[in-house]
Design a protein around this motif. Structure first.
Motif, short mmCIF file in Angstrom:
data_model
loop_
_atom_site.label_atom_id
_atom_site.label_comp_id
_atom_site.label_asym_id
_atom_site.label_seq_id
_atom_site.Cartn_x
_atom_site.Cartn_y
_atom_site.Cartn_z
N PRO A 193 0.81 -1.22 0.00
CA PRO A 193 0.00 0.00 0.00
C PRO A 193 0.83 1.26 0.00
CG PRO A 193 -0.03 -1.04 2.16
CD PRO A 193 0.64 -2.00 1.23
N LYS A 194 2.11 1.15 0.39
CA LYS A 194 3.01 2.29 0.40
C LYS A 194 4.45 1.77 0.37
CE LYS A 194 2.95 2.48 5.46
NZ LYS A 194 2.72 3.32 6.66
N VAL A 195 5.39 2.69 0.22
CA VAL A 195 6.80 2.30 0.20
C VAL A 195 7.62 3.29 1.00
CG1 VAL A 195 7.21 3.54 -1.97
CG2 VAL A 195 8.77 1.69 -1.28
N LYS A 196 8.57 2.77 1.75
CA LYS A 196 9.45 3.59 2.58
C LYS A 196 10.75 3.86 1.83
CE LYS A 196 11.49 3.71 7.23
NZ LYS A 196 11.50 3.01 8.54
N SER A 197 11.24 5.07 1.94
CA SER A 197 12.51 5.41 1.30
C SER A 197 13.66 5.03 2.23
CB SER A 197 12.56 6.91 0.99
OG SER A 197 13.80 7.25 0.39
N ALA A 198 14.42 4.04 1.82
CA ALA A 198 15.56 3.57 2.61
C ALA A 198 16.51 2.84 1.68
CB ALA A 198 15.10 2.64 3.74
N LYS A 199 17.77 2.84 2.00
CA LYS A 199 18.79 2.25 1.14
C LYS A 199 18.52 0.78 0.85
CE LYS A 199 23.82 1.72 0.67
NZ LYS A 199 25.14 1.95 1.32
N GLN A 200 18.15 0.01 1.89
CA GLN A 200 17.87 -1.41 1.71
C GLN A 200 16.72 -1.64 0.75
OE1 GLN A 200 18.25 -1.87 6.33
NE2 GLN A 200 17.68 -3.85 5.52
N ILE A 201 15.68 -0.85 0.91
CA ILE A 201 14.48 -1.02 0.09
C ILE A 201 14.72 -0.55 -1.33
CG2 ILE A 201 12.07 -0.29 -0.19
CD1 ILE A 201 11.97 -0.16 2.93
N ASP A 202 15.39 0.60 -1.48
CA ASP A 202 15.70 1.11 -2.82
C ASP A 202 16.55 0.12 -3.60
OD1 ASP A 202 14.31 3.38 -2.14
OD2 ASP A 202 16.08 4.58 -1.69
N SER A 203 17.53 -0.48 -2.93
CA SER A 203 18.40 -1.46 -3.58
C SER A 203 17.60 -2.69 -4.01
CB SER A 203 19.52 -1.87 -2.62
OG SER A 203 20.32 -2.89 -3.18
N PHE A 204 16.72 -3.13 -3.15
CA PHE A 204 15.88 -4.29 -3.44
C PHE A 204 15.01 -4.04 -4.67
CE2 PHE A 204 11.44 -5.75 -2.56
CZ PHE A 204 11.60 -7.07 -2.96
N LEU A 205 14.38 -2.87 -4.73
CA LEU A 205 13.45 -2.57 -5.83
C LEU A 205 14.17 -2.24 -7.13
CD1 LEU A 205 10.79 -0.48 -3.87
CD2 LEU A 205 10.56 -2.82 -4.74
N SER A 206 15.49 -2.11 -7.07
CA SER A 206 16.24 -1.82 -8.29
C SER A 206 16.54 -3.08 -9.10
CB SER A 206 17.56 -1.11 -7.95
OG SER A 206 18.46 -1.99 -7.29
N ASN A 207 16.23 -4.25 -8.54
CA ASN A 207 16.43 -5.49 -9.29
C ASN A 207 15.61 -5.46 -10.58
OD1 ASN A 207 18.04 -7.68 -7.66
ND2 ASN A 207 16.82 -6.58 -6.15
N GLU A 208 16.20 -5.91 -11.65
CA GLU A 208 15.62 -5.77 -12.99
C GLU A 208 14.22 -6.37 -13.11
OE1 GLU A 208 15.23 -4.49 -16.78
OE2 GLU A 208 16.88 -4.02 -15.41
#
Length: 401
Positions: free
Chosen positions: A72-87
């Motif tokens: 329902p939402k997303v938190k801005s954090a290095k771990q999460i950003d890195s995870f969501l950058s997967n192709e």
């Protein structure tokens, strides 16, 4: 966050997939797998780490598929950003409105996205998913709220039970993270054991690679770590039983300090009072909000890991310790023997004298330490990511077959 560019699978293709039987053989088409991503996209510990690690391992080992993370939402954090950058990992925010989205309206979005299988990563799946073409699996981590109800409020117990028993009845398959959790699901919910598959967890790959000397020195200086220390990692709550370690520390060689990493709850006051009563203020160090990138280094510098929890669904900190080459002492009574293997040491979680005796036995014997490190590292390979991830993909394919 990347924009969606993948081709949509048509309804006809989805229908064809439902009728096909591919077993465990290689697929000639892409799977679209949806995940309950609330914790993956928002939590930085615990279930958040579990969710990200599982999805990321699938994405790397089986890159031909699409992995849709619904939150329902997303938190801005290095771990999460890195995870969501997967192709091949895509964040999916609500298209059908936020009201009751995770419980019900998400089904509309799953249908629009032509998801073939939905994985509820923590005890729940959408209501009525069993009436759609979408297959489902739910992970049950533990039923501690039933085994030890005194640790939970009345409302929380009722809510957790309602969601989890409903998910277990409606899902096509249940994944338990340990044999102990499987046994609890059978005992408390009366589920047929054949519906439950045990698939263990691994830990983040960063725990599996020794840090270089310079990095360890930097981490040691940053947190002012002592030369010799016993480590405990986990939320500071009654069930984790930190008070027992403090009581045992009184009878442990004074050269060793206790380093505790975890979020504080009201139980911290009980622990603090015990530290003051035993006059151990100079021997206990509390660390909070440790960046995940530094945590493996702290493990690697510890002399011993102690985890006397009364009850766990599995025990990821034990896996992290064994991969870090640290001798480990845990407690009997739940599933910690599954995580620690036959060459770790287990004590009664109510006996401080027994814990002190075992701590001293390990710290005083370099030979025993070496043996526990080597055999622990050998045992923990059964939880290695490629093996666990293959088991999970096999489970998905069997559900869809």
């Amino acid at each position: 966050m990347k924009a969606e560019s993948e081709e949509q699978i048509t309804k006809a293709e989805s229908a064809k997939l439902e009728q096909s039987s591919f077993g465990l053989s290689a697929l000639s088409f892409k799977l679209k797998i949806g995940f309950d991503g609330k914790r993956a996209a928002n939590n930085l510990t615990g279930l958040g780490n579990y969710s990200r690690s599982l999805i990321e391992a699938l994405a790397k080992q089986f890159p031909e598929n699409e992995y849709l993370v619904y939150s329902p939402k997303v938190k801005s954090a290095k771990q999460i950003d890195s995870f969501l950058s997967n192709e091949n990992v895509t964040l999916k925010l609500p298209q059908s409105g936020n009201f009751l989205w995770r419980s019900l309206n998400i089904l509309k979005d799953l249908a629009k996205d032509n998801v073939q299988l939905y994985h509820g990563l923590s005890h729940e799946i959408p209501f009525a998913i069993q009436h759609t073409r979408i297959k489902s699996v739910v992970t049950i981590h533990d039923l501690i709220f039933l085994r030890y109800p005194q640790y939970y409020s009345f409302i929380d117990r009722k809510l957790y039970k309602w969601k989890s028993i409903s998910a277990c009845k409606r899902a096509d398959k249940i994944i338990a993270i340990s044999e102990k959790t499987k046994a609890d699901v059978v005992e408390f919910y009366g589920v047929n054991a054949d519906k439950i598959e045990v698939i263990y967890q691994s830990c983040d790959d960063s725990f599996k690679k020794p840090f270089d000397t310079a990095t360890l020195s930097r981490i040691k200086a940053k947190y002012k770590l002592p030369e010799k220390f016993i480590l405990n990692v986990g939320t500071i709550e009654e069930r984790k039983n930190l008070k027992l370690i403090v009581q045992a520390l009184k009878d442990v060689n004074e050269d060793y300090k206790l380093v505790v990493i975890g979020k504080k709850t009201t139980y911290f006051k009980v622990v603090k009072q015990e530290i003051e009563r035993l006059e151990l203020q100079k021997r206990v160090i509390f660390l909070e909000n440790i960046p995940f990138a530094d945590l493996p280094g702290i493990y690697q510098m510890a002399n011993l890991f102690v985890y006397p929890s009364f009850y766990e669904g599995f025990g990821i900190p034990i896996i992290e310790a064994l991969y870090s080459g640290i001798p480990t002492i845990a407690a009997t009574g739940s599933c910690l023997e599954e995580a620690g293997g036959p060459d770790s040491i287990y004590i009664n979680p109510n006996h401080k004298d027994e814990l002190a005796l075992e701590i001293n036995k390990v710290l005083e014997s370099p030979i025993l330490q070496k043996e526990m490190k080597a055999k622990g590292l050998e045992f923990v390979q059964k939880f290695n990511s490629p093996l666990v991830t293959q088991q999970l993909m096999n489970c998905y394919k069997n559900i869809l077959a």
